[in-house]
Scaffold this motif. Sequence first.
Motif, PDB file in Angstrom:
ATOM      1  N   MET A 109      39.201  29.956  41.208  1.00  0.00           N
ATOM      2  CA  MET A 109      37.958  30.542  40.721  1.00  0.00           C
ATOM      3  C   MET A 109      38.179  31.220  39.383  1.00  0.00           C
ATOM      4  O   MET A 109      39.172  31.927  39.181  1.00  0.00           O
ATOM      5  CB  MET A 109      37.419  31.554  41.740  1.00  0.00           C
ATOM      6  CG  MET A 109      36.071  32.156  41.351  1.00  0.00           C
ATOM      7  SD  MET A 109      35.439  33.296  42.605  1.00  0.00           S
ATOM      8  CE  MET A 109      35.094  32.172  43.960  1.00  0.00           C
ATOM      9  N   GLN A 110      37.265  31.001  38.444  1.00  0.00           N
ATOM     10  CA  GLN A 110      37.366  31.598  37.126  1.00  0.00           C
ATOM     11  C   GLN A 110      37.124  33.098  37.187  1.00  0.00           C
ATOM     12  O   GLN A 110      36.340  33.586  38.007  1.00  0.00           O
ATOM     13  CB  GLN A 110      36.357  30.966  36.176  1.00  0.00           C
ATOM     14  CG  GLN A 110      36.558  29.488  35.934  1.00  0.00           C
ATOM     15  CD  GLN A 110      35.508  28.926  34.990  1.00  0.00           C
ATOM     16  OE1 GLN A 110      34.766  29.672  34.330  1.00  0.00           O
ATOM     17  NE2 GLN A 110      35.426  27.610  34.924  1.00  0.00           N
ATOM     18  N   GLN A 111      37.758  33.805  36.297  1.00  0.00           N
ATOM     19  CA  GLN A 111      37.550  35.253  36.171  1.00  0.00           C
ATOM     20  C   GLN A 111      36.665  35.475  34.951  1.00  0.00           C
ATOM     21  O   GLN A 111      37.142  35.636  33.818  1.00  0.00           O
ATOM     22  CB  GLN A 111      38.889  35.981  36.038  1.00  0.00           C
ATOM     23  CG  GLN A 111      39.734  35.895  37.302  1.00  0.00           C
ATOM     24  CD  GLN A 111      41.039  36.663  37.180  1.00  0.00           C
ATOM     25  OE1 GLN A 111      41.581  36.810  36.088  1.00  0.00           O
ATOM     26  NE2 GLN A 111      41.542  37.164  38.295  1.00  0.00           N
ATOM     27  N   ARG A 112      35.345  35.450  35.186  1.00  0.00           N
ATOM     28  CA  ARG A 112      34.375  35.574  34.107  1.00  0.00           C
ATOM     29  C   ARG A 112      33.185  36.401  34.553  1.00  0.00           C
ATOM     30  O   ARG A 112      32.799  36.344  35.722  1.00  0.00           O
ATOM     31  CB  ARG A 112      33.857  34.202  33.662  1.00  0.00           C
ATOM     32  CG  ARG A 112      34.838  33.327  32.933  1.00  0.00           C
ATOM     33  CD  ARG A 112      34.164  32.010  32.568  1.00  0.00           C
ATOM     34  NE  ARG A 112      32.965  32.218  31.739  1.00  0.00           N
ATOM     35  CZ  ARG A 112      32.072  31.261  31.495  1.00  0.00           C
ATOM     36  NH1 ARG A 112      32.205  30.051  32.044  1.00  0.00           N
ATOM     37  NH2 ARG A 112      31.027  31.516  30.732  1.00  0.00           N
ATOM     38  N   ILE A 113      32.625  37.141  33.653  1.00  0.00           N
ATOM     39  CA  ILE A 113      31.318  37.768  33.856  1.00  0.00           C
ATOM     40  C   ILE A 113      30.313  36.900  33.125  1.00  0.00           C
ATOM     41  O   ILE A 113      30.472  36.619  31.931  1.00  0.00           O
ATOM     42  CB  ILE A 113      31.286  39.208  33.316  1.00  0.00           C
ATOM     43  CG1 ILE A 113      32.241  40.101  34.130  1.00  0.00           C
ATOM     44  CG2 ILE A 113      29.852  39.761  33.368  1.00  0.00           C
ATOM     45  CD1 ILE A 113      32.346  41.512  33.602  1.00  0.00           C
ATOM     46  N   LEU A 114      29.280  36.447  33.833  1.00  0.00           N
ATOM     47  CA  LEU A 114      28.334  35.486  33.281  1.00  0.00           C
ATOM     48  C   LEU A 114      27.107  36.171  32.677  1.00  0.00           C
ATOM     49  O   LEU A 114      26.698  37.251  33.113  1.00  0.00           O
ATOM     50  CB  LEU A 114      27.896  34.507  34.375  1.00  0.00           C
ATOM     51  CG  LEU A 114      29.029  33.742  35.068  1.00  0.00           C
ATOM     52  CD1 LEU A 114      28.457  32.852  36.165  1.00  0.00           C
ATOM     53  CD2 LEU A 114      29.828  32.916  34.073  1.00  0.00           C
ATOM     54  N   GLN A 115      26.532  35.501  31.690  1.00  0.00           N
ATOM     55  CA  GLN A 115      25.298  35.957  31.089  1.00  0.00           C
ATOM     56  C   GLN A 115      24.107  35.484  31.933  1.00  0.00           C
ATOM     57  O   GLN A 115      24.227  34.542  32.724  1.00  0.00           O
ATOM     58  CB  GLN A 115      25.165  35.387  29.669  1.00  0.00           C
ATOM     59  CG  GLN A 115      26.296  35.781  28.735  1.00  0.00           C
ATOM     60  CD  GLN A 115      26.369  37.279  28.503  1.00  0.00           C
ATOM     61  OE1 GLN A 115      25.337  37.942  28.291  1.00  0.00           O
ATOM     62  NE2 GLN A 115      27.572  37.841  28.551  1.00  0.00           N
ATOM     63  N   ASP A 116      22.954  36.113  31.743  1.00  0.00           N
ATOM     64  CA  ASP A 116      21.752  35.688  32.467  1.00  0.00           C
ATOM     65  C   ASP A 116      21.438  34.224  32.193  1.00  0.00           C
ATOM     66  O   ASP A 116      21.000  33.489  33.087  1.00  0.00           O
ATOM     67  CB  ASP A 116      20.545  36.546  32.057  1.00  0.00           C
ATOM     68  CG  ASP A 116      20.626  37.945  32.632  1.00  0.00           C
ATOM     69  OD1 ASP A 116      21.582  38.232  33.381  1.00  0.00           O
ATOM     70  OD2 ASP A 116      19.724  38.754  32.327  1.00  0.00           O
ATOM     71  N   SER A 117      21.659  33.785  30.956  1.00  0.00           N
ATOM     72  CA  SER A 117      21.397  32.381  30.616  1.00  0.00           C
ATOM     73  C   SER A 117      22.317  31.443  31.391  1.00  0.00           C
ATOM     74  O   SER A 117      21.918  30.333  31.755  1.00  0.00           O
ATOM     75  CB  SER A 117      21.571  32.166  29.108  1.00  0.00           C
ATOM     76  OG  SER A 117      22.886  32.521  28.691  1.00  0.00           O
TER      77      SER A 117
END
Length: 329
Positions: A2-10
């Motif tokens: 699993m990627q370690q990312r915080i995603l944007q609303d888009s």
Amino acid sequence: MMQQRILQDSDIRFLAVSMINAETERDRQQEIGASSLSNPCDKCLAADFMGVEWGVAFADRPFLGASLGTLFHMGLQERLPVAQGIYPGAEAEQKVACCVIPGYGVVPGHFDLQPTAWHIVDWKGSDRTKIALLEDYMQSINRHRVGLAPRWEKQRDTKAGEGGRKFKLDAETVVTYSARKYREEMASMGLKYLSYFGQQNLYMHAKGAKRASLVMIARDGTGYFDNPEYGGYDDEERKHDIFVVSFPYDQAYTLALIQRGTDIWSAIQGGADLSAFAPHEDCYVCKKAADKHIGGPEIEYAGLDEPAMIAPGVATHADGTQTSSEIAA
């Protein structure tokens, strides 16, 4: 991993759209199916046989209703054990061969539930406005709510013109149609009703069933009067968000439907182009295509005879048994 990312609303919106509108097996189907064969419009059926993109540009843009319907079907399929607890042996997601068109091949079909050997069920996503129109159409042919007031209330005529119709969607919202708009919607609903009848009869023909039911489910509904535990469940005056439309098997109409498909395919194989086939007078797709000057000239519609179920009577099955053609909704 699993990627370690915080995603944007888009990112999340794109993820949601991608999951909701993902291609399904039905989307990938190339051959015509029961819904095409049962379409009362000769021109639309011919276009489907030819693989012609016929109709309104950008027709695939409003995808959400169909996609939510697919997800809804998947959820109900997981609840098959509930149906089996009520009707032991019930089966879900039935794929059938509706018929064989000589020179073309098998016309496949797919319905959602078979609770008993003699009864099949299809789920249909809808909304309160469309269900009310369907109820009014069925009332106009004496199939539902006979003797009661229509769902869409007639407004008084004035010197300026004919009064329209209004439908109380909920406690705070009223939908209004002009008299012309209401007539157009009723004509369109009549065509859709006949298409439903043909499609379900093709399924019954394939399975040897004697009755089919469409369960119309309002996506904008609450189910307030659809809980058996509370009052109003059996009251026809109440607006129900889960509405059942049932059809008896009509062997003569089903065979005529198959023969029409055979004749249209034969004409295409003989060199007929799309302009040779008649649009149905109430076909929304053909009307929109004509507005945009797509396709050939208007041709007088010959069409199928109305099925026996339109008039009260008795349907005779292949095994000699009979059922009433009265429709319980």
